[in-house]
Write a protein that holds these residues in place. Structure first.
Motif, PDB file in Angstrom:
ATOM      1  N   GLY A  62      41.677  -0.330 -22.342  1.00 58.04           N
ATOM      2  CA  GLY A  62      40.602  -0.451 -21.426  1.00 58.04           C
ATOM      3  C   GLY A  62      40.890  -1.679 -20.459  1.00 58.04           C
ATOM      4  O   GLY A  62      42.078  -1.896 -20.109  1.00 58.04           O
ATOM      5  N   LEU A  63      39.932  -2.268 -19.664  1.00 58.12           N
ATOM      6  CA  LEU A  63      39.804  -2.952 -18.656  1.00 58.12           C
ATOM      7  C   LEU A  63      39.907  -4.548 -19.211  1.00 58.12           C
ATOM      8  O   LEU A  63      38.972  -4.847 -19.984  1.00 58.12           O
ATOM      9  CB  LEU A  63      38.920  -2.756 -17.646  1.00 58.12           C
ATOM     10  CG  LEU A  63      39.162  -1.642 -16.541  1.00 58.12           C
ATOM     11  CD1 LEU A  63      38.812  -0.492 -17.250  1.00 58.12           C
ATOM     12  CD2 LEU A  63      38.232  -1.830 -15.725  1.00 58.12           C
TER      13      LEU A  63
ATOM     14  N   TYR B 134      36.526   7.784 -21.555  1.00 63.61           N
ATOM     15  CA  TYR B 134      35.175   7.116 -21.669  1.00 63.61           C
ATOM     16  C   TYR B 134      35.378   5.849 -22.108  1.00 63.61           C
ATOM     17  O   TYR B 134      35.915   5.457 -23.227  1.00 63.61           O
ATOM     18  CB  TYR B 134      34.164   7.923 -22.653  1.00 63.61           C
ATOM     19  CG  TYR B 134      33.856   9.533 -22.380  1.00 63.61           C
ATOM     20  CD1 TYR B 134      34.729  10.401 -22.568  1.00 63.61           C
ATOM     21  CD2 TYR B 134      32.568   9.487 -21.451  1.00 63.61           C
ATOM     22  CE1 TYR B 134      34.265  11.646 -22.082  1.00 63.61           C
ATOM     23  CE2 TYR B 134      32.197  10.938 -20.890  1.00 63.61           C
ATOM     24  CZ  TYR B 134      33.271  11.843 -21.305  1.00 63.61           C
ATOM     25  OH  TYR B 134      32.947  13.069 -20.600  1.00 63.61           O
ATOM     26  N   LEU B 135      34.723   4.780 -21.332  1.00 65.12           N
ATOM     27  CA  LEU B 135      34.816   3.514 -21.433  1.00 65.12           C
ATOM     28  C   LEU B 135      33.618   2.559 -22.080  1.00 65.12           C
ATOM     29  O   LEU B 135      32.619   2.958 -21.118  1.00 65.12           O
ATOM     30  CB  LEU B 135      35.429   2.783 -20.500  1.00 65.12           C
ATOM     31  CG  LEU B 135      37.087   2.990 -20.055  1.00 65.12           C
ATOM     32  CD1 LEU B 135      37.454   2.255 -18.724  1.00 65.12           C
ATOM     33  CD2 LEU B 135      38.010   2.414 -21.139  1.00 65.12           C
ATOM     34  N   CYS B 136      33.514   1.950 -23.092  1.00 63.90           N
ATOM     35  CA  CYS B 136      32.254   1.391 -23.406  1.00 63.90           C
ATOM     36  C   CYS B 136      32.648  -0.159 -23.078  1.00 63.90           C
ATOM     37  O   CYS B 136      33.850  -0.758 -23.029  1.00 63.90           O
ATOM     38  CB  CYS B 136      32.287   1.430 -24.819  1.00 63.90           C
ATOM     39  SG  CYS B 136      30.681   0.661 -25.651  1.00 63.90           S
ATOM     40  N   ALA B 137      31.532  -0.937 -22.763  1.00 64.37           N
ATOM     41  CA  ALA B 137      31.686  -2.052 -22.335  1.00 64.37           C
ATOM     42  C   ALA B 137      30.565  -2.945 -22.633  1.00 64.37           C
ATOM     43  O   ALA B 137      29.566  -2.472 -22.849  1.00 64.37           O
ATOM     44  CB  ALA B 137      31.763  -2.589 -20.582  1.00 64.37           C
TER      45      ALA B 137
ATOM     46  N   PHE C  76      35.419  -4.725 -22.186  1.00 61.81           N
ATOM     47  CA  PHE C  76      35.792  -3.442 -22.248  1.00 61.81           C
ATOM     48  C   PHE C  76      36.436  -3.121 -23.615  1.00 61.81           C
ATOM     49  O   PHE C  76      37.359  -3.800 -24.141  1.00 61.81           O
ATOM     50  CB  PHE C  76      36.692  -2.914 -21.108  1.00 61.81           C
ATOM     51  CG  PHE C  76      35.704  -2.524 -20.026  1.00 61.81           C
ATOM     52  CD1 PHE C  76      35.577  -3.669 -18.991  1.00 61.81           C
ATOM     53  CD2 PHE C  76      35.324  -1.371 -19.672  1.00 61.81           C
ATOM     54  CE1 PHE C  76      34.799  -3.512 -17.778  1.00 61.81           C
ATOM     55  CE2 PHE C  76      34.470  -1.155 -18.413  1.00 61.81           C
ATOM     56  CZ  PHE C  76      34.366  -2.302 -17.398  1.00 61.81           C
ATOM     57  N   GLY C  77      36.019  -1.775 -23.955  1.00 61.12           N
ATOM     58  CA  GLY C  77      36.890  -1.322 -25.337  1.00 61.12           C
ATOM     59  C   GLY C  77      38.020  -0.755 -24.590  1.00 61.12           C
ATOM     60  O   GLY C  77      38.327  -0.523 -23.569  1.00 61.12           O
TER      61      GLY C  77
ATOM     62  N   VAL D 231      42.523  -5.534 -14.995  1.00 61.60           N
ATOM     63  CA  VAL D 231      43.659  -4.836 -15.030  1.00 61.60           C
ATOM     64  C   VAL D 231      43.382  -3.880 -16.241  1.00 61.60           C
ATOM     65  O   VAL D 231      42.875  -4.245 -17.144  1.00 61.60           O
ATOM     66  CB  VAL D 231      44.859  -6.060 -15.218  1.00 61.60           C
ATOM     67  CG1 VAL D 231      44.640  -6.930 -16.545  1.00 61.60           C
ATOM     68  CG2 VAL D 231      46.104  -5.058 -15.144  1.00 61.60           C
ATOM     69  N   GLN D 232      44.082  -2.930 -16.077  1.00 67.31           N
ATOM     70  CA  GLN D 232      44.267  -1.835 -17.094  1.00 67.31           C
ATOM     71  C   GLN D 232      45.570  -1.263 -17.337  1.00 67.31           C
ATOM     72  O   GLN D 232      46.070  -0.478 -16.441  1.00 67.31           O
ATOM     73  CB  GLN D 232      43.310  -0.543 -16.687  1.00 67.31           C
ATOM     74  CG  GLN D 232      43.013   0.459 -17.676  1.00 67.31           C
ATOM     75  CD  GLN D 232      42.229   1.373 -17.434  1.00 67.31           C
ATOM     76  OE1 GLN D 232      42.299   1.971 -16.383  1.00 67.31           O
ATOM     77  NE2 GLN D 232      41.551   2.241 -18.326  1.00 67.31           N
ATOM     78  N   SER D 233      46.167  -1.646 -18.479  1.00 65.45           N
ATOM     79  CA  SER D 233      47.406  -1.209 -18.934  1.00 65.45           C
ATOM     80  C   SER D 233      47.121   0.447 -19.520  1.00 65.45           C
ATOM     81  O   SER D 233      46.135   0.690 -19.797  1.00 65.45           O
ATOM     82  CB  SER D 233      47.953  -1.959 -19.875  1.00 65.45           C
ATOM     83  OG  SER D 233      48.243  -3.194 -19.573  1.00 65.45           O
TER      84      SER D 233
END
Lengths: 114, 111
Positions: free
Chosen positions: B43-44, A89-92, A105-106, B37-39
């Motif tokens: 996150g992005l 789950y990504l928060c932005a 993004f987190g 980019v995402q490592s």
């Protein structure tokens, strides 16, 4: 330093438990988003908010809920976790306007429901 | 429907070689376009963006992207890849406050 923080980073939890994923940003952004990310798939928007007391569901049907009581805080809650909720789950967050600045993004929360 | 497509799921390049990652968009009108980019475990991070004007945009970490309206493409390039560039790369389009992401391209860098 302005940033966006997600906690916890990793969570393993049993089926049926209630969980809350935390997201906070220090940039004063009005817009905040929750995305679900699975390997090899595009990010799917599950919730978004354009300001305090404003929340909307995204494209992807989700059994989660969100709240936006303060500008900086946008927690996501699962009332009863199931194995199908296993995902990242990504928060932005994003500034006001049309969004041409992009989102910040987190680092994400990787959730595993067993 | 608005969408962004990344045709390549996985690309492997040798360190020092050039790189091009493909992105195509399908919108009624030109959206704002982004590369992230995402490592692993992260996150992005925004690499670059296109809004209007010059079709060749420069980003961070030595990346650039070229917008081609005739091909509905926004391909990401780097002249010489470093081992630290190994990551997942996402193209995204934004219009009417609706951000759409491609499925990502995983980049592996060989020594």
């Amino acid at each position: 330093e302005a940033d966006i923080y997600q906690t916890p980073r990793y969570l393993v939890i049993g089926t049926g438990k209630k969980i809350t994923l935390e997201c906070s940003q220090t940039m004063g952004h009005d817009k905040m988003y929750w995305y679900q990310q699975d390997p090899g798939m595009e990010l799917h928007l599950i919730h978004y908010s354009y300001g305090v007391n404003s929340t909307e569901k995204g494209d992807l049907s989700s059994e989660s809920t969100v709240s936006r009581i303060r500008t900086e805080h946008f927690p996501l809650t699962l009332e009863s976790a199931r194995p199908s909720h296993t995902s990242q789950y990504l928060c932005a967050s994003g500034p006001p306007g049309q969004g041409w600045e992009g989102y910040t993004f987190g680092s994400g929360t990787r959730l595993t429901v067993v | 429907a608005q969408s962004v497509t990344q045709p390549d799921i996985h690309i492997t390049v040798s360190e020092g070689a050039s790189l091009e990652l493909r992105c195509n968009y399908s919108y009624g009108a030109t959206p704002y376009l982004f590369w992230y980019v995402q490592s692993p475990g992260q996150g992005l991070q925004l690499l670059l963006k296109y809004f209007s004007g010059d079709t060749l945009v420069q980003g961070i970490k030595g990346f650039e992207a070229e917008f081609k309206r005739s091909q509905s493409s926004f391909n990401l390039r780097k002249p010489s890849v470093h081992w630290s560039d190994a990551a997942e790369y996402f193209c995204a389009g934004l219009r009417n406050n609706d951000m759409r992401f491609g499925a990502g391209t995983r980049l592996t860098v060989k020594p």
